[in-house]
Design a protein around this motif. Structure first.
Motif, PDB file in Angstrom:
ATOM      1  N   MET A 173       0.844  -1.195   0.000  1.00  0.00           N
ATOM      2  CA  MET A 173       0.000   0.000   0.000  1.00  0.00           C
ATOM      3  C   MET A 173       0.877   1.243   0.000  1.00  0.00           C
ATOM      4  O   MET A 173       1.862   1.323   0.728  1.00  0.00           O
ATOM      5  CB  MET A 173      -0.916  -0.015   1.232  1.00  0.00           C
ATOM      6  CG  MET A 173      -1.873  -1.215   1.239  1.00  0.00           C
ATOM      7  SD  MET A 173      -2.428  -1.682   2.904  1.00  0.00           S
ATOM      8  CE  MET A 173      -1.019  -2.629   3.501  1.00  0.00           C
ATOM      9  N   SER A 174       0.502   2.226  -0.773  1.00  0.00           N
ATOM     10  CA  SER A 174       1.362   3.384  -1.001  1.00  0.00           C
ATOM     11  C   SER A 174       1.491   4.278   0.212  1.00  0.00           C
ATOM     12  O   SER A 174       2.466   5.024   0.332  1.00  0.00           O
ATOM     13  CB  SER A 174       0.824   4.208  -2.185  1.00  0.00           C
ATOM     14  OG  SER A 174      -0.485   4.677  -1.904  1.00  0.00           O
ATOM     15  N   VAL A 175       0.534   4.249   1.140  1.00  0.00           N
ATOM     16  CA  VAL A 175       0.552   5.193   2.257  1.00  0.00           C
ATOM     17  C   VAL A 175      -0.178   4.574   3.438  1.00  0.00           C
ATOM     18  O   VAL A 175      -0.959   3.622   3.267  1.00  0.00           O
ATOM     19  CB  VAL A 175      -0.110   6.533   1.842  1.00  0.00           C
ATOM     20  CG1 VAL A 175      -1.609   6.354   1.636  1.00  0.00           C
ATOM     21  CG2 VAL A 175       0.166   7.645   2.859  1.00  0.00           C
ATOM     22  N   GLN A 176       0.047   5.096   4.626  1.00  0.00           N
ATOM     23  CA  GLN A 176      -0.613   4.597   5.816  1.00  0.00           C
ATOM     24  C   GLN A 176      -2.108   4.932   5.789  1.00  0.00           C
ATOM     25  O   GLN A 176      -2.566   5.733   4.982  1.00  0.00           O
ATOM     26  CB  GLN A 176       0.057   5.142   7.084  1.00  0.00           C
ATOM     27  CG  GLN A 176       0.046   6.657   7.239  1.00  0.00           C
ATOM     28  CD  GLN A 176       1.305   7.299   6.702  1.00  0.00           C
ATOM     29  OE1 GLN A 176       1.792   6.916   5.631  1.00  0.00           O
ATOM     30  NE2 GLN A 176       1.824   8.283   7.415  1.00  0.00           N
ATOM     31  N   ALA A 177      -2.839   4.343   6.714  1.00  0.00           N
ATOM     32  CA  ALA A 177      -4.298   4.515   6.765  1.00  0.00           C
ATOM     33  C   ALA A 177      -4.669   5.973   7.047  1.00  0.00           C
ATOM     34  O   ALA A 177      -3.934   6.714   7.707  1.00  0.00           O
ATOM     35  CB  ALA A 177      -4.902   3.604   7.829  1.00  0.00           C
ATOM     36  N   ASN A 178      -5.824   6.375   6.504  1.00  0.00           N
ATOM     37  CA  ASN A 178      -6.428   7.686   6.788  1.00  0.00           C
ATOM     38  C   ASN A 178      -5.527   8.855   6.391  1.00  0.00           C
ATOM     39  O   ASN A 178      -5.498   9.879   7.070  1.00  0.00           O
ATOM     40  CB  ASN A 178      -6.804   7.791   8.271  1.00  0.00           C
ATOM     41  CG  ASN A 178      -7.754   6.711   8.702  1.00  0.00           C
ATOM     42  OD1 ASN A 178      -8.709   6.401   8.006  1.00  0.00           O
ATOM     43  ND2 ASN A 178      -7.490   6.103   9.855  1.00  0.00           N
ATOM     44  N   ARG A 179      -4.812   8.691   5.280  1.00  0.00           N
ATOM     45  CA  ARG A 179      -3.932   9.759   4.808  1.00  0.00           C
ATOM     46  C   ARG A 179      -4.197  10.040   3.332  1.00  0.00           C
ATOM     47  O   ARG A 179      -4.374   9.122   2.522  1.00  0.00           O
ATOM     48  CB  ARG A 179      -2.461   9.390   4.991  1.00  0.00           C
ATOM     49  CG  ARG A 179      -2.030   9.298   6.441  1.00  0.00           C
ATOM     50  CD  ARG A 179      -2.092  10.661   7.139  1.00  0.00           C
ATOM     51  NE  ARG A 179      -1.535  10.608   8.479  1.00  0.00           N
ATOM     52  CZ  ARG A 179      -2.236  10.279   9.562  1.00  0.00           C
ATOM     53  NH1 ARG A 179      -3.509   9.969   9.452  1.00  0.00           N
ATOM     54  NH2 ARG A 179      -1.657  10.274  10.763  1.00  0.00           N
ATOM     55  N   LEU A 180      -4.185  11.344   2.998  1.00  0.00           N
ATOM     56  CA  LEU A 180      -4.250  11.795   1.607  1.00  0.00           C
ATOM     57  C   LEU A 180      -2.840  12.046   1.107  1.00  0.00           C
ATOM     58  O   LEU A 180      -1.964  12.474   1.867  1.00  0.00           O
ATOM     59  CB  LEU A 180      -5.069  13.079   1.509  1.00  0.00           C
ATOM     60  CG  LEU A 180      -6.554  12.985   1.882  1.00  0.00           C
ATOM     61  CD1 LEU A 180      -7.139  14.371   2.062  1.00  0.00           C
ATOM     62  CD2 LEU A 180      -7.323  12.220   0.830  1.00  0.00           C
ATOM     63  N   ILE A 181      -2.621  11.806  -0.186  1.00  0.00           N
ATOM     64  CA  ILE A 181      -1.293  11.998  -0.765  1.00  0.00           C
ATOM     65  C   ILE A 181      -1.399  12.780  -2.067  1.00  0.00           C
ATOM     66  O   ILE A 181      -2.449  12.809  -2.710  1.00  0.00           O
ATOM     67  CB  ILE A 181      -0.580  10.651  -1.013  1.00  0.00           C
ATOM     68  CG1 ILE A 181      -1.480   9.688  -1.796  1.00  0.00           C
ATOM     69  CG2 ILE A 181      -0.138  10.026   0.291  1.00  0.00           C
ATOM     70  CD1 ILE A 181      -0.833   8.362  -2.119  1.00  0.00           C
ATOM     71  N   ASP A 182      -0.297  13.385  -2.450  1.00  0.00           N
ATOM     72  CA  ASP A 182      -0.223  14.195  -3.666  1.00  0.00           C
ATOM     73  C   ASP A 182       0.242  13.325  -4.826  1.00  0.00           C
ATOM     74  O   ASP A 182       1.209  12.563  -4.689  1.00  0.00           O
ATOM     75  CB  ASP A 182       0.763  15.337  -3.434  1.00  0.00           C
ATOM     76  CG  ASP A 182       0.794  16.309  -4.606  1.00  0.00           C
ATOM     77  OD1 ASP A 182      -0.022  16.154  -5.521  1.00  0.00           O
ATOM     78  OD2 ASP A 182       1.643  17.210  -4.592  1.00  0.00           O
ATOM     79  N   SER A 183      -0.416  13.451  -5.962  1.00  0.00           N
ATOM     80  CA  SER A 183      -0.054  12.622  -7.117  1.00  0.00           C
ATOM     81  C   SER A 183       1.047  13.244  -7.966  1.00  0.00           C
ATOM     82  O   SER A 183       1.521  12.618  -8.917  1.00  0.00           O
ATOM     83  CB  SER A 183      -1.287  12.377  -7.991  1.00  0.00           C
ATOM     84  OG  SER A 183      -1.751  13.590  -8.553  1.00  0.00           O
ATOM     85  N   GLY A 184       1.458  14.450  -7.649  1.00  0.00           N
ATOM     86  CA  GLY A 184       2.492  15.106  -8.446  1.00  0.00           C
ATOM     87  C   GLY A 184       1.904  16.059  -9.468  1.00  0.00           C
ATOM     88  O   GLY A 184       0.698  16.299  -9.508  1.00  0.00           O
ATOM     89  N   ASP A 185       2.770  16.588 -10.333  1.00  0.00           N
ATOM     90  CA  ASP A 185       2.319  17.593 -11.296  1.00  0.00           C
ATOM     91  C   ASP A 185       1.775  17.013 -12.590  1.00  0.00           C
ATOM     92  O   ASP A 185       1.389  17.752 -13.500  1.00  0.00           O
ATOM     93  CB  ASP A 185       3.459  18.577 -11.599  1.00  0.00           C
ATOM     94  CG  ASP A 185       4.676  17.875 -12.211  1.00  0.00           C
ATOM     95  OD1 ASP A 185       4.587  16.681 -12.566  1.00  0.00           O
ATOM     96  OD2 ASP A 185       5.728  18.536 -12.326  1.00  0.00           O
ATOM     97  N   GLY A 186       1.768  15.699 -12.721  1.00  0.00           N
ATOM     98  CA  GLY A 186       1.187  15.067 -13.899  1.00  0.00           C
ATOM     99  C   GLY A 186       2.140  14.856 -15.048  1.00  0.00           C
ATOM    100  O   GLY A 186       1.764  14.262 -16.063  1.00  0.00           O
TER     101      GLY A 186
END
Length: 886
Positions: A173-186
């Motif tokens: 899993m890319s990140v821990q529970a209950n966390r939002l992450i940034d996908s970058g500038d595309g």
């Protein structure tokens, strides 16, 4: 199933799903998702490229789905799960969402919305628990799921709570529970997938665990943070010792045309690794997981009986499409593989999406029913003259007692969930069109006690097959003559087994979860007047296995126990086997108890009120499937799985060539199907013997629990944290209390933190948190355990309700649990016979001969120490006593 799995040389499949474009986005639509994710396009390009060069997946082994709808994703997931035999890799990148309770993760597909307060909060999204259900039914030996989305870590809890075959599934899993992450500038892949691809492209051998550790380290080194500005930490979930090889020595790759020929339909003109992706020109999207239907040429087999499209050729730049396709056709013709034609832009042979039937079944039957459905899907009966599929079938299973209760009492909530606590759509699955219980008795139970206002009508159809429940005994301990193996009561078979080996054990799965375990319980109680004693005789050392298949899979982990343990399982499992069949060590012989009713899987049509929009088409689809399933070809699938005739005298095998190891071809007499009253009685006695429960917690609150460097108090792994986690296994009908254990100067060796009684979980947790604290004193576990045993001896001595004592400690004061003090506790534990779960925050405390291990053994309880997951282990123990779902 321990050790690293090497998938090289096997039939492996990869399903790569990336949702970069969404139909409904904010702020244009208030119920849309946050926005598009252009970086995800690069994720798919780069991951597909590195996997193709890695050598684990064949030319047709990788399917790429670009921004699929929920229906498209579901179809491809089922297809991948069906085709994989070695490794099945499923990757998802896109938006993830969680409900307010945080107990589920939803993967949002192209058509996703967010409907606040609606009956379906996340339409167009798939619940991760539903994804696990599909994956668990695969024949694949290992399944790896990689999630790159917000809230990805919430999948770990779903995996931990999933009991339908998680033992072969590993999560990255890319990140821990209950966390939002940034996908970058595309302009490039997302940060997590960028690191993942870099490692896979390193050219060396890497396992999934090694990749996890290195990705986690790289993210930390790069200073990556979540939107809450805390460290961005990828997560992993899997059974202990489980791993799989993912990175291999890089193969040399021949020169390829840009935009290579691929069955996945790569973006036209996109660079293979990190190149720019063309902008969306606004034209209608092709099928997300197939090549575009543009002006290029397709190669299809001339119509045979199924009119099946053999292969599509697409994805090449326009300047080479016609030339390559023509050369391929000529080459095939020259090889004598005629019967092909070119179909150009004007020859539209598209198929409308098939009507989807929802088929609910018993967890023990799911692999067989799924195999039958898969075979039906490609049969002539399900194919139109134009070669199109008439019907799709979604097969899923759920806890048997939950299904019966929902069909009896909660059909309104199933059709329209209105509360978080009562939601059969979430806990069981979609409203079924067809139900195949393992015994017709379950349908009778629903009909006989159905609520006056019910939204379903059940129409019971034909029995499909028959399988007795057998006592599968290690071959060296089995009876030799037919008279010792067939027709005796279960109690006599167990008695004879223990006479041959006094140390032999008998285990049975959870009677609430599958019919086979409930029917075994009918026989288990028929020879005793004390169900609680009967339950103690089949009590496992750890948690109760939900299914017979999982029970058979856990036994080989302990070679000595495997050789001395008999299990109550359906006979067909001794033929069709289980996911861990290659690792089983001890051959078993089937003994046939005469007082355990048999499984008789039965076809039941489920009709829903107000479900008549496509009633005629749905009826026709159900009838076609029923006719096929009850005919020769459908019964052949049950025969191959080891089932017997349900209607012929003596219940002979459906397929005489498919006989399980240790199985008798014609054992006589075999028991009849179950009677409703006997099943209801056994379940009622089981619930009385298993709950509501009484639990007394002893929480070591001495000063050593919070000394510098100790891990005894704070955080989820500390004493209060472990205790709080286990409260989820208790309900309002259970009784429990908490003592803070400290003091050695002759006064009472504990303080009451939570009085013994009925509590709501949140309220109990608040009281414990407010009162819990480390005292400036030592603890006397000897005095506290004696007091607890005396207290519990007086609670419920005259009823059948289960009792449990839980002692959570750092063992710092175990110098008071030696010599005469320890003997006194052991003697009292044997007299009172209340199981004691000893939970030590120190590794090695459960080693043989240690005080904690001896107390647990003497009481019939369990010892847990820091060498395992204390929170999960204690939750399982408490949940077996408690009534969480009542």
């Amino acid at each position: 199933m321990d050790g690293r799995f090497d998938p090289r040389g096997r039939v492996n499949r990869a399903l790569l799903v990336g949702v970069s474009e969404y139909d409904h986005t904010k702020p244009a639509e208030s119920d849309g998702v946050p926005g598009d994710l252009p970086a995800v396009r690069h994720n798919l390009e780069r991951l597909e490229d590195v996997l193709r060069r890695g050598g684990l997946f064949g030319e047709d082994g990788i399917t790429v789905c670009r921004s699929p709808s929920l229906d498209e994703f579901s179809e491809e997931l089922h297809t991948a799960a069906h085709r994989a035999e070695g490794l099945l890799l499923c990757y998802f990148a896109g938006h993830g969402a969680v409900p307010s309770a945080g107990d589920e993760l939803f993967l949002q597909m192209r058509n996703a919305r967010v409907v606040a307060g609606g009956r379906a909060v996340f339409p167009g999204a798939d619940a991760f628990s539903a994804v696990l259900t599909v994956l668990a039914g695969s024949r694949a030996e290992r399944i790896v799921v990689i999630l790159d989305c917000c809230y990805a870590g919430n999948a770990a809890k779903v995996w931990h709570d999933f009991t339908g075959g998680r033992q072969k599934i590993l999560l990255l899993m890319s990140v821990q529970a209950n966390r939002l992450i940034d996908s970058g500038d595309g302009t490039r892949a997302t940060p997590f997938t960028e690191e993942l691809v870099r490692l896979l492209d390193s050219g060396g051998e890497l396992s999934l665990l090694e990749i996890f550790e290195q990705v986690r380290g790289a993210m930390a080194e790069a200073g990556r943070v979540t939107t809450l500005e805390d460290p961005w930490e990828p997560q992993f979930a899997g059974e202990p010792g489980m791993d799989v090889l993912l990175g291999t020595a890089r193969e040399e790759e021949p020169a390829r045309l840009s935009g290579q020929l691929s069955h996945t339909g790569s973006e036209e003109g996109a660079a293979a690794s990190g190149g720019a992706v063309p902008e969306d020109d606004g034209s209608p999207r092709p099928h997300a997981c197939r090549p575009p239907r543009g002006p290029g040429i397709r190669l299809v087999r001339l119509r045979d009986r199924a009119g099946t499209v053999v292969r599509w050729f697409g994805g090449l730049r326009r300047r080479v499409r016609v030339a390559v396709s023509t050369l391929l056709v000529l080459a095939l013709a020259g090889l004598g593989l005629g019967g092909y034609q070119l179909i150009g832009p004007g020859d539209d042979h598209s198929c409308a999406p098939p009507l989807e039937l929802r088929l609910l079944t018993d967890p023990e039957l799911e692999p067989t029913v799924r195999a039958a459905a898969d075979r039906y899907l490609v049969s002539d009966a399900n194919t139109t003259e134009r070669g199109c599929r008439r019907t799709g079938i979604t097969v899923y299973s759920a806890k048997m007692s939950s299904v019966v209760t929902a069909l009896r009492r909660h059909t309104d909530a199933w059709q329209d969930p209105s509360t978080e606590d009562l939601n059969p759509q979430r806990d069981i699955g979609p409203q079924p069109d067809v139900w195949i219980p393992a015994s017709a008795t379950e349908a009778f139970r629903v009909i006989a006690d159905q609520a006056a206002r019910s939204l379903v009508v059940l129409e019971q159809g034909e029995p499909l097959a028959y399988s007795p429940v057998v006592l599968a005994v290690p071959q060296d301990l089995a009876g030799e003559g037919l008279g010792e193996r067939v027709g005796l009561p279960l109690s006599r078979l167990i008695e004879d087994l223990r006479r041959r080996d006094p140390g032999a054990r008998v285990l049975r799965p959870d009677p609430e979860f599958t019919d086979s375990a409930l029917l075994a319980t009918v026989g288990l109680y028929s020879g005793t007047a004390d169900p609680r004693t009967a339950e103690q005789s089949v009590r496992p050392a750890g948690r109760l296995s939900p299914t017979a298949a999982e029970l058979l899979c856990t036994l080989p982990a302990d070679r000595a126990a495997d050789a001395r343990t008999a299990v109550l399982v359906p006979e067909f499992l001794l033929k069709s086997g289980v996911d861990c069949a290659r690792n089983t060590r001890v051959p078993r012989t089937a003994e046939y108890p005469g007082d355990v009713p048999a499984l008789v899987p039965t076809f039941v049509r489920v009709r829903w009120q107000d479900g008549d929009r496509d009633a005629a088409a749905r009826d026709a689809a159900v009838q076609r499937f029923r006719t096929w399933l009850t005919g020769t070809k459908g019964r052949a699938v049950f025969g191959e799985a080891g089932f017997r005739h349900a209607t012929e005298f003596g219940y002979p095998l459906l397929d005489d060539e498919h006989v399980g190891t240790g199985v008798l071809r014609l054992p006589r007499p075999l028991p009849a199907p179950a009677e409703r009253t006997s099943v209801e009685s056994a379940l009622e006695q089981y619930r009385r013997a298993r709950g509501p429960g009484r639990v007394l917690y002893l929480l070591d609150s001495s000063s050593s629990m919070d000394q510098e460097g100790a891990r005894g108090w704070d955080g989820p792994g500390g004493g209060p944290g472990v205790l709080s986690q286990s409260l989820g296994g208790l309900g309002t009908r259970d009784e429990y209390g908490v003592w803070a254990v400290y003091g050695t100067l002759g006064a009472r060796p504990y303080e009451v933190l939570l009085p013994f009684g009925h509590h709501r979980r949140a309220e109990a947790a608040r009281v414990v948190e407010a009162g819990a604290g480390v005292r400036d004193a030592e603890a006397d576990p000897h005095a506290a355990l004696l007091a607890a045993l005396d207290d519990m001896a007086g609670r419920g001595a005259d009823d059948e309700r289960p009792r449990l004592i839980v002692h959570i400690t750092d063992d710092e004061d175990n110098n008071r649990l030696t010599g005469r003090n320890l003997d006194e506790v052991l003697t009292r534990a044997r007299q009172v016979r209340v199981p004691v779960v000893m939970v030590s925050l120190v590794a090695g405390s459960c080693d043989p001969g240690r005080p904690d291990a001896r107390i647990a053994e003497a009481s019939g309880g369990r010892c847990l120490d820091a060498d395992e997951d204390l929170g999960r282990g204690l939750y399982d123990e408490v949940a077996r006593v408690g009534m969480k779902e009542e």
